[in-house]
Design an enzyme around this catalytic site. Structure first.
Site, short mmCIF file in Angstrom:
data_model
loop_
_atom_site.label_atom_id
_atom_site.label_comp_id
_atom_site.label_asym_id
_atom_site.label_seq_id
_atom_site.Cartn_x
_atom_site.Cartn_y
_atom_site.Cartn_z
N GLU A 55 0.82 -1.33 0.20
CA GLU A 55 0.10 0.04 0.13
C GLU A 55 0.73 1.23 0.07
O GLU A 55 1.99 1.36 0.46
CB GLU A 55 -0.80 -0.10 1.25
N LYS A 127 -9.63 1.78 -1.39
CA LYS A 127 -9.71 1.25 -0.01
C LYS A 127 -11.13 1.52 0.52
O LYS A 127 -11.53 2.82 0.61
CB LYS A 127 -8.68 1.73 0.80
N CYS A 165 -5.09 -3.64 2.99
CA CYS A 165 -4.71 -3.44 4.39
C CYS A 165 -5.85 -3.61 5.50
O CYS A 165 -6.29 -4.91 5.84
CB CYS A 165 -4.16 -2.07 4.65
#
Length: 279
Positions: A55, A127, A165
């Site tokens: 990321e 995300k 993540c």
């Protein structure tokens, strides 16, 4: 595509080499690209046909601020153009996190792009769940992605999906990607170190692979900010390859044969009685 390995760990005809590349991106995009280039070449030399980077591979500082807005680029900007050129030169698929500019929004998007040789960008992911936890406030500088149909791409006879993540803490994210047809989920991360955080990382990454009977390729930042421990986990929850705290790449051999074999023993996806609906 070259199945999993034989008893000696040698790749067999039906397997595909997937690598996770672990490094610590900084606030110099050119330096980050130089490290991506070096690690991608190393991964290819070890047999990888696809490499997953962390990321925020394009730009990162430990605390988000106005510099993130200045460093943000569109998906078709210079960072992804450099990734595409590298993919073309090495003949490898690349997955990496970047800071994306969002028109009309005073925040950036935490975006993952996948590029393929000769095709450029083949999938993106923004995300969904922002890291407003453990004392952090990612949402102050990052806008959440829209809930949309997962974008998948093909490589080595398998279908790949993307997530990021903190999304690993929400099992429905991965389940939606698997319901869309993914065999492998690529998960760039910047998993911040802290008490029990390495344990959370290992447990959650393994659970997402095991409960969905898929492969997960999770690439984290190297310490000191990130927890490291980038890994590739198979559909039975086995860590096939792991990087500790160093900057390095690790390669594992993934295959549709392994997924099918595990699902014959553990048909959890077929037996489930619930789907996933957005709130």
């Amino acid at each position: 595509m070259t199945s999993e390995t034989d008893a000696a760990g040698t790749p067999t005809e039906s397997s595909f080499g997937v690598a996770v590349a672990q490094f610590a991106p900084g606030d110099d995009t050119a330096a980050n690209l130089a490290e991506i280039t070096r690690l991608a070449g190393l991964a290819v030399s070890r047999g990888a046909g696809l490499v997953v980077f962390p990321e925020y591979s394009s730009f990162f500082t430990p605390q988000p601020d106005a510099a993130w807005l200045a460093a943000a680029e569109p998906v078709d900007g210079s960072f992804t153009a450099a990734l595409a050129a590298l993919a073309d030169r090495l003949g490898v698929h690349l997955v990496a996190g970047m800071i994306e500019r969002v028109e009309g929004e005073p925040r950036v998007s935490n975006t993952v792009v996948a590029v393929a040789p000769g095709a450029g960008v083949v999938a993106t992911y923004r995300k969904l769940h922002l890291y407003d936890a453990f004392g952090q406030r990612e949402s102050e500088w990052v806008a959440p992605g829209a809930v949309e149909e997962p974008e998948l791409f093909d490589a080595g006879g398998l279908r790949f999906g993307l997530q990021t993540c903190y999304d690993a803490r929400f099992p429905e994210v991965t389940r939606r990607i698997v319901d869309a047809g993914a065999d492998v989920v690529c998960m760039p991360a910047e998993w911040v170190r802290g008490p029990l955080k390495e344990a959370h990382w290992r447990v959650l990454t393994t659970a997402r692979a095991l409960e969905n009977t898929i492969f997960v390729a999770a690439a984290d930042h190297a310490p000191p900010v990130g927890a490291g421990n980038s890994m590739i986990v198979d559909p039975m929850g086995v860590e096939l390859a792991t990087i500790g705290e160093t900057t390095d790449v690790a390669v594992a051999w993934v295959s549709a044969d392994r997924i099918a074999a595990v699902r014959r023993v553990n048909p959890a996806l077929a037996l489930r009685r619930f789907g996933v609906m957005p709130r």
